[in-house]
Design a protein around this motif. Structure first.
Motif, mmCIF file in Angstrom:
data_model
loop_
_atom_site.group_PDB
_atom_site.id
_atom_site.type_symbol
_atom_site.label_atom_id
_atom_site.label_comp_id
_atom_site.label_asym_id
_atom_site.label_seq_id
_atom_site.Cartn_x
_atom_site.Cartn_y
_atom_site.Cartn_z
ATOM 1 N N ARG A 19 0.818 -1.199 0.000
ATOM 2 C CA ARG A 19 0.000 0.000 0.000
ATOM 3 C C ARG A 19 0.857 1.256 0.000
ATOM 4 N NH1 ARG A 19 -5.212 -1.546 2.192
ATOM 5 N NH2 ARG A 19 -5.212 -3.775 2.405
ATOM 6 N N PRO B 274 -5.687 -0.552 -4.867
ATOM 7 C CA PRO B 274 -5.649 -1.956 -5.191
ATOM 8 C C PRO B 274 -5.781 -2.224 -6.676
ATOM 9 C CG PRO B 274 -7.055 -1.590 -3.282
ATOM 10 C CD PRO B 274 -6.710 -0.262 -3.829
ATOM 11 N N ALA C 51 -5.398 -7.508 -0.464
ATOM 12 C CA ALA C 51 -5.807 -6.470 -1.422
ATOM 13 C C ALA C 51 -5.739 -6.984 -2.853
ATOM 14 C CB ALA C 51 -4.918 -5.235 -1.261
#
Length: 477
Positions: free
Chosen positions: A12, A18, A57
């Motif tokens: 992230r 994502p 994710a």
């Protein structure tokens, strides 16, 4: 100061959206995240937790068709990659090696298990969605690679153990429930053995995954493995367990032979389940050498009786009055193995064996004649191992064998010809052995019978016994 390796993850912090995962090769993205979960250079908890979040994710952002089928050459191995993902995160959530007096790491294991459980729920929901949108082989192949590791995770963390918490148990229970739903199984037993005869269950796969952690050197590295093995074993009963004896017996013996009382009890529970649900008599023969390893005959006294003696005595006690044909076949089927195992020590049971053999030879056993064929096999072995004691039983055995030959030879239509031939050949072999053990007395007695025998078929078998050379030694002596 050591750098926080979580900053190196393609996570992230590098791609906050994502959806950006779609711009990279999916297989490579999975491989990179798994490297951060397993690599030695990424030892900090934060780094691995971040990698797990990245994996979650990535699964969220990937459509079913791409996850299970792919859209290019690089994605043809996605089912295998998903299986590798499942194995890796299952190991990531596994409890650490047993250390007496240490429980401080259990809470961390429970937290990791809860996170991994959520990830597995996402994967299984992807499979469920794929069932409605993909061609059958694609999602089925992916599920085949996922099911084993996910099952092991679910059982590891759904049972109450030192490394579980109410939260991790709940999540693991949900994983197991969804796994059964996705695989369209009504129970854990159905999942393991297969819901119908055409489907192979997952039991062999599960045992294969557990095997590396169930040998003498490794079985204590993961304290959950023995419990997963035991619990899984208890779910499968007869007749499905028969074919898996070579997979389940060694670990059960290993666990039962441990010095810790807890492990001894667990192993004995496994052995008890095996004895109840496998072809018990043959299974016991494999167990006896282990159970009797402390017994050594010193030669200055009578040999001690063994478990094999005791079980054979019990079997013979049940065989004598048994009148149900199915039970008689089952007993007779296993009798030769006991005579082979005891060898000359079968002489201890000679009187009882004689009564059983004579009784079973008299009774027609149906078209296949399985019981009488096995009894004749037992008689042959018995004469080979205990030949010095056979001559005093010459008359009763000769009468029984001749009666059998006459009955079978004159049977008009009840028994198929191949079975008749097998019975007559076996009975003739027994007469030949009986003659050897009685120093030719059978031949002289048969010569008188032959003079008055009017049945040509019976006469032919009597001549066969007489034609065998007198100098042939008794086999097995």
């Amino acid at each position: 100061m050591e750098q926080d390796s979580s900053r190196e993850s393609p996570s992230r912090e590098d791609s906050s959206l994502p959806g950006e995962w779609h711009s990279a090769d999916l297989g490579q993205a999975f491989s990179q995240i798994l490297h951060h979960l397993t690599g030695q250079e990424f030892t900090r908890g934060k780094a691995r937790n971040a990698a797990l979040q990245d994996l979650s994710a990535l699964i969220d952002a990937t459509e079913c068709d791409q996850l299970f089928e792919g859209s290019g050459t690089s994605l043809r191995g996605m089912p295998e990659m998903l299986g590798h993902v499942a194995k890796t995160v299952e190991k990531y959530a596994a409890p650490p090696k047993e250390q007496e007096g240490r429980s401080d790491r259990h809470s961390a294991v429970a937290e990791k298990a809860a996170a991994v459980g959520v990830l597995f729920l996402k994967l299984l929901r992807k499979v469920e969605a794929a069932k409605n949108s993909l061609v059958y082989p694609a999602w089925k192949t992916g599920l085949r690679h996922l099911a084993g590791p996910i099952y092991i995770f679910a059982v590891t963390h759904s049972l109450e153990q030192p490394w579980t918490s109410p939260r991790s148990q709940t999540v693991a229970g949900e994983v197991l429930t969804l796994l059964l739903q996705v695989t369209e199984c009504g129970s854990v037993a159905g999942f393991l053995r297969g819901e119908n005869e055409d489907e192979k269950g997952q039991f062999t796969v599960i045992m294969g995954l557990l095997k590396p952690d169930l040998n003498k050197e490794s079985w204590k590295n993961n304290p959950a493995t023995k419990h997963v093995f035991s619990w899984t074993l208890q779910q499968v009963t007869r007749p499905w367990l028969n074919q898996h004896l070579e997979r389940i017996l060694p670990p059960s013996l290993l666990i039962s032979d441990d010095y810790q009382t807890e492990n001894k009890i667990l192993g004995i529970d496994c052995l008890h389940h095996i004895v109840l649900n496998v072809a018990v008599l043959l299974c016991l023969l494999d167990l006896f050498p282990v159970l009797e390893k402390a017994l050594h005959w010193k030669g200055d006294a009578a040999r001690p009786t063994t478990h094999c003696d005791e079980v054979l005595q019990l079997i013979l006690t049940h065989m004598e009055p048994e009148h149900r044909l199915l039970s008689r076949r089952t007993y007779a089927r296993n009798l030769p193995a006991f005579v082979k195992r005891l060898g000359i020590l079968t002489v201890r049971h000679l009187k009882r064996l004689e009564r059983v053999i004579l009784g079973y030879l008299e009774v027609y056993d149906g078209p296949e004649e399985e019981a009488r064929l096995k009894i004749l096999e037992t008689l042959k072995l018995l004469m080979q191992y205990t030949w010095p004691r056979v001559s005093c039983r010459l008359v009763v055995l000769l009468k029984a064998l001749l009666k059998l030959i006459c009955d079978v030879a004159r049977d008009p239509n009840l028994t198929p010809e191949p079975v008749k031939s097998a019975l007559l050949e076996e009975a003739t072999d027994c007469l030949i052995l009986l003659d050897h053990c009685s120093q030719g007395q059978v031949k002289s007695l048969l010569a008188k019978i032959l003079q008055s025998c009017e049945d040509s078929k019976v006469a032919n078998y009597i001549r066969k016994v007489q034609q065998v050379s007198e100098g042939t030694p008794c086999d097995g002596t």
